[in-house]
Design a protein around this motif. Structure first.
Motif, PDB file in Angstrom:
ATOM      1  N   ARG A  25       0.842  -1.203   0.000  1.00  0.00           N
ATOM      2  CA  ARG A  25       0.000   0.000   0.000  1.00  0.00           C
ATOM      3  C   ARG A  25       0.875   1.249   0.000  1.00  0.00           C
ATOM      4  NH1 ARG A  25      -5.027   1.315   0.258  1.00  0.00           N
ATOM      5  NH2 ARG A  25      -5.720  -0.808   0.644  1.00  0.00           N
ATOM      6  N   LEU A  26       0.617   2.116  -0.987  1.00  0.00           N
ATOM      7  CA  LEU A  26       1.282   3.411  -1.066  1.00  0.00           C
ATOM      8  C   LEU A  26       0.365   4.462  -0.473  1.00  0.00           C
ATOM      9  CD1 LEU A  26       3.526   5.317  -2.163  1.00  0.00           C
ATOM     10  CD2 LEU A  26       2.212   5.434  -4.293  1.00  0.00           C
ATOM     11  N   GLN A  27       0.915   5.307   0.403  1.00  0.00           N
ATOM     12  CA  GLN A  27       0.150   6.420   0.949  1.00  0.00           C
ATOM     13  C   GLN A  27       0.930   7.703   0.712  1.00  0.00           C
ATOM     14  OE1 GLN A  27      -2.122   6.239   4.634  1.00  0.00           O
ATOM     15  NE2 GLN A  27      -1.069   8.080   5.286  1.00  0.00           N
ATOM     16  N   LEU A  28       0.255   8.666   0.110  1.00  0.00           N
ATOM     17  CA  LEU A  28       0.814   9.986  -0.154  1.00  0.00           C
ATOM     18  C   LEU A  28       0.046  10.999   0.681  1.00  0.00           C
ATOM     19  CD1 LEU A  28       0.659   9.671  -4.038  1.00  0.00           C
ATOM     20  CD2 LEU A  28       2.691   9.313  -2.610  1.00  0.00           C
ATOM     21  N   VAL A  29       0.753  11.819   1.438  1.00  0.00           N
ATOM     22  CA  VAL A  29       0.106  12.894   2.182  1.00  0.00           C
ATOM     23  C   VAL A  29       0.456  14.194   1.481  1.00  0.00           C
ATOM     24  CG1 VAL A  29      -0.078  14.115   4.384  1.00  0.00           C
ATOM     25  CG2 VAL A  29       0.184  11.613   4.349  1.00  0.00           C
ATOM     26  N   LEU A  30      -0.577  14.874   0.999  1.00  0.00           N
ATOM     27  CA  LEU A  30      -0.426  16.107   0.224  1.00  0.00           C
ATOM     28  C   LEU A  30      -1.150  17.259   0.892  1.00  0.00           C
ATOM     29  CD1 LEU A  30      -1.377  14.601  -3.233  1.00  0.00           C
ATOM     30  CD2 LEU A  30       0.894  15.353  -2.613  1.00  0.00           C
ATOM     31  N   VAL A  31      -0.571  18.438   0.766  1.00  0.00           N
ATOM     32  CA  VAL A  31      -1.268  19.664   1.122  1.00  0.00           C
ATOM     33  C   VAL A  31      -1.668  20.283  -0.209  1.00  0.00           C
ATOM     34  CG1 VAL A  31      -1.132  21.913   2.238  1.00  0.00           C
ATOM     35  CG2 VAL A  31       0.085  19.954   3.225  1.00  0.00           C
ATOM     36  N   LEU A  32      -2.965  20.280  -0.482  1.00  0.00           N
ATOM     37  CA  LEU A  32      -3.456  20.733  -1.780  1.00  0.00           C
ATOM     38  C   LEU A  32      -3.252  22.227  -1.960  1.00  0.00           C
ATOM     39  CD1 LEU A  32      -6.756  18.663  -2.010  1.00  0.00           C
ATOM     40  CD2 LEU A  32      -4.496  18.106  -2.936  1.00  0.00           C
TER      41      LEU A  32
END
Length: 141
Positions: A25-32
Motif C-alpha cells: 500500500r502506497l500512501q501519499l500525504v499532500l497539502v493541496l
C-alpha cells in the motif's frame, strides 16, 4: 467528503508532505495547493518509481507537484495483451522519463493507469489497477 477526482482537480501547486509504502500500500500525504487542505491518498500497487534524491530534499520547491492520472492504453502500445515499449529509441527514452517503463510486460487488463506526482520532475509514479479503489482521507490541520 473529498473524492479522488476532487484531489486530482485541486492538486496544482500541492506539496508532498510525506509518503509511505508498506505491505503493498502506497500512501501519499499532500497539502493541496488550491485550498491548503491536507489529504492522504492511499492505494494498492506493487510497481513504483521514486525520485529519491529529490524527495530527500526538505525544500518545499522540490516537493511542489500535482497529481497526474494517465490511461496507459492511450500512451503505450499493447501486444498480446501486454504493454510494450516504443520501437523508436527517442520515444522509448521519453516513455522511460515519464515512468511508463513500469508497465512494460504487464497485462493491460490488470494495470490500467499510471499515477504520478509531477513537479520539477516525476517525484513518484505507480501503476494503478483500479482507480475506483484509490481512497482519500481528509486530515485536520
Amino acid at each position: 467528503m473529498m473524492t479522488f477526482a476532487d484531489v486530482v482537480s485541486n492538486s496544482s501547486d500541492s506539496v508532498l508532505e510525506s509518503y509511505t509504502y508498506a505491505e503493498g500500500r502506497l500512501q501519499l500525504v499532500l497539502v493541496l495547493g488550491e485550498n491548503d487542505q491536507k489529504v492522504a491518498v492511499s492505494l494498492l500497487t506493487d510497481c513504483l518509481a521514486f525520485a529519491g534524491s529529490v524527495l530527500a530534499s526538505s525544500e518545499r520547491a522540490y516537493r511542489t507537484c500535482f497529481l497526474a492520472l494517465e490511461d496507459l492504453s492511450q500512451v503505450l502500445a499493447v501486444e498480446n495483451g501486454v504493454y510494450v515499449p516504443a520501437p523508436d529509441f527517442g520515444k522509448l527514452m521519453q516513455q522511460a522519463r515519464a515512468n511508463y517503463h513500469l508497465a512494460y510486460g504487464k497485462k493491460a487488463a490488470e494495470w490500467t493507469h499510471l499515477l504520478s506526482l509531477v513537479g520539477y520532475s516525476r517525484l513518484a509514479s505507480c501503476l494503478v489497477a483500479d482507480v475506483g479503489a484509490i481512497s482519500v482521507t481528509e486530515i485536520a490541520a
